[in-house]
Design a protein around this motif. Structure first.
Motif, PDB file in Angstrom:
ATOM      1  N   ARG A   1       0.825  -1.206   0.000  1.00  0.00           N
ATOM      2  CA  ARG A   1       0.000   0.000   0.000  1.00  0.00           C
ATOM      3  C   ARG A   1       0.859   1.256   0.000  1.00  0.00           C
ATOM      4  NH1 ARG A   1      -3.628  -1.512   5.017  1.00  0.00           N
ATOM      5  NH2 ARG A   1      -1.570  -2.237   5.608  1.00  0.00           N
ATOM      6  N   LEU A   2       1.994   1.212   0.693  1.00  0.00           N
ATOM      7  CA  LEU A   2       2.906   2.353   0.688  1.00  0.00           C
ATOM      8  C   LEU A   2       3.514   2.564  -0.696  1.00  0.00           C
ATOM      9  CD1 LEU A   2       4.773   2.034   4.101  1.00  0.00           C
ATOM     10  CD2 LEU A   2       3.339   3.930   3.359  1.00  0.00           C
ATOM     11  N   LEU A   3       3.914   1.469  -1.335  1.00  0.00           N
ATOM     12  CA  LEU A   3       4.473   1.597  -2.689  1.00  0.00           C
ATOM     13  C   LEU A   3       3.451   2.203  -3.642  1.00  0.00           C
ATOM     14  CD1 LEU A   3       6.495  -1.716  -3.117  1.00  0.00           C
ATOM     15  CD2 LEU A   3       7.404   0.606  -3.154  1.00  0.00           C
ATOM     16  N   SER A   4       2.204   1.810  -3.488  1.00  0.00           N
ATOM     17  CA  SER A   4       1.142   2.336  -4.351  1.00  0.00           C
ATOM     18  C   SER A   4       0.833   3.799  -4.045  1.00  0.00           C
ATOM     19  CB  SER A   4      -0.139   1.516  -4.177  1.00  0.00           C
ATOM     20  OG  SER A   4       0.098   0.172  -4.502  1.00  0.00           O
ATOM     21  N   ALA A   5       0.989   4.198  -2.799  1.00  0.00           N
ATOM     22  CA  ALA A   5       0.611   5.549  -2.372  1.00  0.00           C
ATOM     23  C   ALA A   5       1.646   6.614  -2.727  1.00  0.00           C
ATOM     24  CB  ALA A   5       0.364   5.565  -0.863  1.00  0.00           C
ATOM     25  N   VAL A   6       2.884   6.202  -2.954  1.00  0.00           N
ATOM     26  CA  VAL A   6       3.951   7.166  -3.212  1.00  0.00           C
ATOM     27  C   VAL A   6       4.273   7.169  -4.701  1.00  0.00           C
ATOM     28  CG1 VAL A   6       6.337   7.801  -2.703  1.00  0.00           C
ATOM     29  CG2 VAL A   6       4.886   6.884  -0.892  1.00  0.00           C
ATOM     30  N   SER A   7       3.999   8.276  -5.340  1.00  0.00           N
ATOM     31  CA  SER A   7       4.236   8.415  -6.777  1.00  0.00           C
ATOM     32  C   SER A   7       5.716   8.203  -7.106  1.00  0.00           C
ATOM     33  CB  SER A   7       3.798   9.807  -7.228  1.00  0.00           C
ATOM     34  OG  SER A   7       4.079   9.987  -8.591  1.00  0.00           O
ATOM     35  N   GLY A   8       5.969   7.334  -8.057  1.00  0.00           N
ATOM     36  CA  GLY A   8       7.340   7.082  -8.508  1.00  0.00           C
ATOM     37  C   GLY A   8       8.132   6.129  -7.639  1.00  0.00           C
ATOM     38  N   ALA A   9       7.546   5.621  -6.573  1.00  0.00           N
ATOM     39  CA  ALA A   9       8.270   4.697  -5.691  1.00  0.00           C
ATOM     40  C   ALA A   9       8.304   3.306  -6.314  1.00  0.00           C
ATOM     41  CB  ALA A   9       7.618   4.641  -4.322  1.00  0.00           C
ATOM     42  N   VAL A  10       9.497   2.755  -6.404  1.00  0.00           N
ATOM     43  CA  VAL A  10       9.671   1.421  -6.957  1.00  0.00           C
ATOM     44  C   VAL A  10      10.041   0.432  -5.856  1.00  0.00           C
ATOM     45  CG1 VAL A  10      11.025   0.049  -8.608  1.00  0.00           C
ATOM     46  CG2 VAL A  10      10.376   2.392  -9.179  1.00  0.00           C
ATOM     47  N   THR A  11      10.766   0.925  -4.849  1.00  0.00           N
ATOM     48  CA  THR A  11      11.222   0.068  -3.761  1.00  0.00           C
ATOM     49  C   THR A  11      10.835   0.682  -2.419  1.00  0.00           C
ATOM     50  OG1 THR A  11      13.356   1.155  -3.442  1.00  0.00           O
ATOM     51  CG2 THR A  11      13.256  -0.566  -5.147  1.00  0.00           C
ATOM     52  N   PRO A  12      10.870  -0.113  -1.361  1.00  0.00           N
ATOM     53  CA  PRO A  12      10.625   0.454  -0.025  1.00  0.00           C
ATOM     54  C   PRO A  12      11.615   1.569   0.326  1.00  0.00           C
ATOM     55  CG  PRO A  12      10.451  -1.923   0.061  1.00  0.00           C
ATOM     56  CD  PRO A  12      10.957  -1.581  -1.312  1.00  0.00           C
ATOM     57  N   LEU A  13      12.837   1.478  -0.165  1.00  0.00           N
ATOM     58  CA  LEU A  13      13.815   2.542   0.091  1.00  0.00           C
ATOM     59  C   LEU A  13      13.339   3.864  -0.504  1.00  0.00           C
ATOM     60  CD1 LEU A  13      17.192   0.660  -0.550  1.00  0.00           C
ATOM     61  CD2 LEU A  13      16.037   1.051   1.626  1.00  0.00           C
ATOM     62  N   ASP A  14      12.704   3.804  -1.673  1.00  0.00           N
ATOM     63  CA  ASP A  14      12.137   5.013  -2.283  1.00  0.00           C
ATOM     64  C   ASP A  14      11.049   5.612  -1.393  1.00  0.00           C
ATOM     65  OD1 ASP A  14      13.708   4.615  -4.602  1.00  0.00           O
ATOM     66  OD2 ASP A  14      12.121   3.461  -5.586  1.00  0.00           O
ATOM     67  N   VAL A  15      10.218   4.752  -0.819  1.00  0.00           N
ATOM     68  CA  VAL A  15       9.126   5.210   0.043  1.00  0.00           C
ATOM     69  C   VAL A  15       9.689   5.902   1.286  1.00  0.00           C
ATOM     70  CG1 VAL A  15       7.154   4.494   1.453  1.00  0.00           C
ATOM     71  CG2 VAL A  15       7.537   3.423  -0.779  1.00  0.00           C
ATOM     72  N   ILE A  16      10.696   5.294   1.896  1.00  0.00           N
ATOM     73  CA  ILE A  16      11.309   5.889   3.088  1.00  0.00           C
ATOM     74  C   ILE A  16      11.844   7.276   2.760  1.00  0.00           C
ATOM     75  CG2 ILE A  16      13.230   5.690   4.731  1.00  0.00           C
ATOM     76  CD1 ILE A  16      12.848   2.594   4.486  1.00  0.00           C
ATOM     77  N   GLN A  17      12.530   7.392   1.651  1.00  0.00           N
ATOM     78  CA  GLN A  17      13.121   8.678   1.278  1.00  0.00           C
ATOM     79  C   GLN A  17      12.062   9.699   0.870  1.00  0.00           C
ATOM     80  OE1 GLN A  17      16.470   8.141  -1.421  1.00  0.00           O
ATOM     81  NE2 GLN A  17      17.046   6.295  -0.315  1.00  0.00           N
ATOM     82  N   ALA A  18      10.907   9.230   0.428  1.00  0.00           N
ATOM     83  CA  ALA A  18       9.817  10.147   0.067  1.00  0.00           C
ATOM     84  C   ALA A  18       9.053  10.627   1.301  1.00  0.00           C
ATOM     85  CB  ALA A  18       8.856   9.456  -0.909  1.00  0.00           C
ATOM     86  N   ARG A  19       8.986   9.816   2.334  1.00  0.00           N
ATOM     87  CA  ARG A  19       8.188  10.152   3.503  1.00  0.00           C
ATOM     88  C   ARG A  19       8.989  10.760   4.656  1.00  0.00           C
ATOM     89  NH1 ARG A  19       4.050  10.556   0.695  1.00  0.00           N
ATOM     90  NH2 ARG A  19       2.474   8.925   0.656  1.00  0.00           N
ATOM     91  N   LEU A  20      10.282  10.472   4.720  1.00  0.00           N
ATOM     92  CA  LEU A  20      11.121  10.975   5.812  1.00  0.00           C
ATOM     93  C   LEU A  20      12.180  11.923   5.276  1.00  0.00           C
ATOM     94  CD1 LEU A  20      11.740   7.647   7.786  1.00  0.00           C
ATOM     95  CD2 LEU A  20      10.073   9.447   8.311  1.00  0.00           C
ATOM     96  N   SER A  21      12.473  12.948   6.055  1.00  0.00           N
ATOM     97  CA  SER A  21      13.548  13.872   5.677  1.00  0.00           C
ATOM     98  C   SER A  21      14.886  13.174   5.914  1.00  0.00           C
ATOM     99  CB  SER A  21      13.455  15.148   6.499  1.00  0.00           C
ATOM    100  OG  SER A  21      13.857  14.901   7.839  1.00  0.00           O
ATOM    101  N   PRO A  22      15.951  13.665   5.264  1.00  0.00           N
ATOM    102  CA  PRO A  22      17.271  13.068   5.510  1.00  0.00           C
ATOM    103  C   PRO A  22      17.658  13.085   6.997  1.00  0.00           C
ATOM    104  CG  PRO A  22      17.367  14.500   3.600  1.00  0.00           C
ATOM    105  CD  PRO A  22      16.001  14.696   4.218  1.00  0.00           C
ATOM    106  N   GLY A  23      17.329  14.169   7.693  1.00  0.00           N
ATOM    107  CA  GLY A  23      17.648  14.238   9.122  1.00  0.00           C
ATOM    108  C   GLY A  23      16.882  13.212   9.935  1.00  0.00           C
ATOM    109  N   GLU A  24      15.619  12.976   9.579  1.00  0.00           N
ATOM    110  CA  GLU A  24      14.819  11.971  10.291  1.00  0.00           C
ATOM    111  C   GLU A  24      15.388  10.576  10.053  1.00  0.00           C
ATOM    112  OE1 GLU A  24      10.607  14.430  10.102  1.00  0.00           O
ATOM    113  OE2 GLU A  24      11.122  13.053   8.476  1.00  0.00           O
ATOM    114  N   ILE A  25      15.795  10.294   8.820  1.00  0.00           N
ATOM    115  CA  ILE A  25      16.403   8.994   8.509  1.00  0.00           C
ATOM    116  C   ILE A  25      17.666   8.814   9.342  1.00  0.00           C
ATOM    117  CG2 ILE A  25      17.582   7.645   6.719  1.00  0.00           C
ATOM    118  CD1 ILE A  25      15.584   8.955   4.699  1.00  0.00           C
TER     119      ILE A  25
END
Length: 132
Positions: A84-108
């Motif tokens: 569901r996360l992959l589907s919800a984030v435009s352009g996300a191909v992998t879970p790593l893409d989702v993390i980077q789309a939802r969290l700031s670099p500082g949060e990561i």
């Protein structure tokens, strides 16, 4: 004479009350403040320590992928692999893409620091013993 009074290191390691750290990984709940403010309610991640194998797998990755990979491995909640996360984030191909789309670099990076602490890094886990 003193060695006779103290148990050997081997004796201590043989104790049955010592936990198997592969099975009893510590956990911690962390709030991501920015997401909580946006959501209007607490957004709390459940992190767990990484196993030795997971640490080594992460260290084998490119330097720029290590922190985000640790977040992927160590998050019990949310499950970044949820389709569901992959589907919800435009352009996300992998879970790593989702993390980077939802969290700031500082949060990561902050989550990575907490994961490292849970896994026994950053804080000193050993103490030098000097002869008296």
């Amino acid at each position: 004479m003193e060695n006779e009074k103290n148990a050997s290191v081997l004796d201590l390691l043989l104790r049955t009350d010592l936990p198997d750290v592969r099975k009893a990984l510590p956990e911690k709940r962390m709030e991501v403040k920015r997401l909580s403010e946006l959501a209007g309610e607490p957004v709390i991640f459940t992190l767990r320590a990484l196993s030795y194998k997971e640490i080594r797998d992460i260290q084998d990755k490119r330097r720029e992928d290590q922190a985000v990979s640790a977040v992927l491995y160590a998050c019990k909640d949310p499950d970044w692999r949820d389709q569901r996360l992959l589907s919800a984030v435009s352009g996300a191909v992998t879970p790593l893409d989702v993390i980077q789309a939802r969290l700031s670099p500082g949060e990561i990076d902050e989550l990575y620091v907490e994961i490292q602490k849970l896994s026994g890094y950053i804080n000193r886990t050993l103490r030098e013993v000097k002869n008296a």
